[in-house]
Design a protein around this motif. Structure first.
Motif, PDB file in Angstrom:
ATOM      1  N   GLN A 146       0.847  -1.188   0.000  1.00 18.55           N
ATOM      2  CA  GLN A 146       0.000   0.000   0.000  1.00 18.55           C
ATOM      3  C   GLN A 146       0.885   1.240   0.000  1.00 18.55           C
ATOM      4  O   GLN A 146       1.872   1.304   0.708  1.00 18.55           O
ATOM      5  CB  GLN A 146      -0.914   0.019   1.229  1.00 18.55           C
ATOM      6  CG  GLN A 146      -1.944  -1.088   1.248  1.00 18.55           C
ATOM      7  CD  GLN A 146      -3.094  -0.857   0.277  1.00 18.55           C
ATOM      8  OE1 GLN A 146      -3.333   0.241  -0.189  1.00 18.55           O
ATOM      9  NE2 GLN A 146      -3.806  -1.924  -0.025  1.00 18.55           N
ATOM     10  N   ILE A 151      -6.651   3.598  -1.223  1.00 20.61           N
ATOM     11  CA  ILE A 151      -6.773   2.159  -1.019  1.00 20.61           C
ATOM     12  C   ILE A 151      -6.490   1.468  -2.345  1.00 20.61           C
ATOM     13  O   ILE A 151      -7.032   1.844  -3.388  1.00 20.61           O
ATOM     14  CB  ILE A 151      -8.194   1.806  -0.531  1.00 20.61           C
ATOM     15  CG1 ILE A 151      -8.444   2.464   0.817  1.00 20.61           C
ATOM     16  CG2 ILE A 151      -8.388   0.303  -0.467  1.00 20.61           C
ATOM     17  CD1 ILE A 151      -9.884   2.394   1.256  1.00 20.61           C
ATOM     18  N   THR A 203     -11.369   6.476  11.440  1.00 21.83           N
ATOM     19  CA  THR A 203     -11.382   5.944  10.086  1.00 21.83           C
ATOM     20  C   THR A 203     -10.767   4.559  10.011  1.00 21.83           C
ATOM     21  O   THR A 203      -9.907   4.216  10.829  1.00 21.83           O
ATOM     22  CB  THR A 203     -10.632   6.899   9.122  1.00 21.83           C
ATOM     23  OG1 THR A 203     -10.669   6.358   7.802  1.00 21.83           O
ATOM     24  CG2 THR A 203      -9.198   7.126   9.541  1.00 21.83           C
ATOM     25  N   GLY A 204     -11.176   3.808   9.042  1.00 24.01           N
ATOM     26  CA  GLY A 204     -10.570   2.512   8.766  1.00 24.01           C
ATOM     27  C   GLY A 204      -9.338   2.627   7.889  1.00 24.01           C
ATOM     28  O   GLY A 204      -8.612   1.663   7.690  1.00 24.01           O
ATOM     29  N   ASP A 205      -9.089   3.817   7.353  1.00 20.75           N
ATOM     30  CA  ASP A 205      -7.913   4.040   6.502  1.00 20.75           C
ATOM     31  C   ASP A 205      -6.621   3.858   7.285  1.00 20.75           C
ATOM     32  O   ASP A 205      -6.600   3.929   8.512  1.00 20.75           O
ATOM     33  CB  ASP A 205      -7.919   5.450   5.920  1.00 20.75           C
ATOM     34  CG  ASP A 205      -8.858   5.605   4.737  1.00 20.75           C
ATOM     35  OD1 ASP A 205      -9.414   4.593   4.281  1.00 20.75           O
ATOM     36  OD2 ASP A 205      -9.034   6.740   4.280  1.00 20.75           O
ATOM     37  N   SER A 206      -5.538   3.707   6.560  1.00 19.06           N
ATOM     38  CA  SER A 206      -4.219   3.626   7.188  1.00 19.06           C
ATOM     39  C   SER A 206      -3.890   4.970   7.840  1.00 19.06           C
ATOM     40  O   SER A 206      -4.421   6.016   7.460  1.00 19.06           O
ATOM     41  CB  SER A 206      -3.152   3.299   6.141  1.00 19.06           C
ATOM     42  OG  SER A 206      -2.964   4.407   5.264  1.00 19.06           O
ATOM     43  N   GLN A 207      -2.997   4.925   8.808  1.00 18.46           N
ATOM     44  CA  GLN A 207      -2.562   6.149   9.482  1.00 18.46           C
ATOM     45  C   GLN A 207      -1.974   7.130   8.462  1.00 18.46           C
ATOM     46  O   GLN A 207      -2.283   8.313   8.484  1.00 18.46           O
ATOM     47  CB  GLN A 207      -1.521   5.814  10.563  1.00 18.46           C
ATOM     48  CG  GLN A 207      -1.093   7.004  11.389  1.00 18.46           C
ATOM     49  CD  GLN A 207      -2.139   7.426  12.404  1.00 18.46           C
ATOM     50  OE1 GLN A 207      -2.922   6.619  12.881  1.00 18.46           O
ATOM     51  NE2 GLN A 207      -2.164   8.691  12.731  1.00 18.46           N
ATOM     52  N   ASN A 238      -2.510   7.416   5.192  1.00 17.39           N
ATOM     53  CA  ASN A 238      -3.517   8.009   4.317  1.00 17.39           C
ATOM     54  C   ASN A 238      -4.399   8.991   5.082  1.00 17.39           C
ATOM     55  O   ASN A 238      -4.746  10.059   4.575  1.00 17.39           O
ATOM     56  CB  ASN A 238      -4.365   6.924   3.658  1.00 17.39           C
ATOM     57  CG  ASN A 238      -5.127   7.439   2.461  1.00 17.39           C
ATOM     58  OD1 ASN A 238      -4.556   8.117   1.608  1.00 17.39           O
ATOM     59  ND2 ASN A 238      -6.395   7.142   2.392  1.00 17.39           N
ATOM     60  N   ALA A 289      -6.865   5.908  13.297  1.00 13.23           N
ATOM     61  CA  ALA A 289      -6.817   5.239  11.997  1.00 13.23           C
ATOM     62  C   ALA A 289      -6.852   3.721  12.165  1.00 13.23           C
ATOM     63  O   ALA A 289      -6.698   3.195  13.257  1.00 13.23           O
ATOM     64  CB  ALA A 289      -5.547   5.655  11.258  1.00 13.23           C
ATOM     65  N   ARG A 290      -7.067   3.050  11.048  1.00  6.45           N
ATOM     66  CA  ARG A 290      -7.148   1.592  10.994  1.00  6.45           C
ATOM     67  C   ARG A 290      -8.171   1.022  11.974  1.00  6.45           C
ATOM     68  O   ARG A 290      -7.990  -0.058  12.534  1.00  6.45           O
ATOM     69  CB  ARG A 290      -5.782   0.948  11.231  1.00  6.45           C
ATOM     70  CG  ARG A 290      -4.805   1.114  10.115  1.00  6.45           C
ATOM     71  CD  ARG A 290      -4.093  -0.204   9.809  1.00  6.45           C
ATOM     72  NE  ARG A 290      -3.134  -0.049   8.740  1.00  6.45           N
ATOM     73  CZ  ARG A 290      -3.417  -0.249   7.457  1.00  6.45           C
ATOM     74  NH1 ARG A 290      -4.623  -0.584   7.097  1.00  6.45           N
ATOM     75  NH2 ARG A 290      -2.501  -0.100   6.533  1.00  6.45           N
ATOM     76  N   THR A 325     -11.406  -0.768  13.112  1.00  3.09           N
ATOM     77  CA  THR A 325     -12.368  -1.764  12.644  1.00  3.09           C
ATOM     78  C   THR A 325     -13.766  -1.331  13.092  1.00  3.09           C
ATOM     79  O   THR A 325     -13.905  -0.472  13.973  1.00  3.09           O
ATOM     80  CB  THR A 325     -12.062  -3.142  13.257  1.00  3.09           C
ATOM     81  OG1 THR A 325     -12.249  -3.050  14.681  1.00  3.09           O
ATOM     82  CG2 THR A 325     -10.658  -3.604  12.920  1.00  3.09           C
TER      83      THR A 325
END
Length: 147
Positions: free
Chosen positions: A28, A33, A75-79, A81, A95-96, A98
């Motif tokens: 990634q 994403i 957010t579920g996004d990566s730290q 992003n 971030a990340r 669930t």
């Protein structure tokens, strides 16, 4: 599509004898994403999905802050992003997360006596949106323009 099943890494299935698999890309980058499509065992494509902030998000956050609301980004996004997209706002960033972690944070804040409002897209956010004191679902209408 026949024999469709979710895996820990995505979804796969067979259509007309051909096996297809969609999964998160192994590598990634910070530009959204990435999802890899495999046909059989061969990678056929990589799809990149990126978020765009609405032009008035700074104004909305400022409006809410001026009125004493505490804000945070969940957010579920990566730290990486999440920081790229939202880091300039100076808000706490989770971030990340669930769906279960989002619900846990809402519960924890409520147990501390706080009223919790949650804004989300209604997909992975649905359980936390239902649990929050105020849940607002947003979704694009597919007719958005860069006017």
């Amino acid at each position: 599509m026949q024999n469709v099943r979710e895996t820990n890494e995505g979804i796969e299935g067979t259509h007309q004898g051909v096996h297809y698999r969609l999964q998160g890309a192994r590598f990634q980058k910070g530009d959204g994403i990435r999802i890899d499509l495999f046909v059989g065992t061969q990678k056929a494509a990589t799809f990149v999905f990126d978020d765009r902030l609405k032009p008035n998000v700074t104004e909305v956050f400022g409006y809410l802050k001026e009125r004493g609301y505490r804000l945070g980004i969940l957010t579920g996004d990566s730290q990486e992003n999440a920081e790229r997209l939202l880091g300039d706002f100076g808000l706490p960033l989770y971030a990340r997360a669930t769906p279960e972690q989002k619900m846990s944070l809402v519960r924890r804040l409520q147990q501390q006596g706080q009223l919790v409002g949650m804004v989300g897209d209604g997909l992975n956010d649905a359980p936390a949106l239902v649990l929050a004191d105020l849940g607002i679902v947003f979704a694009g209408n597919g007719d958005e323009r860069d006017d």
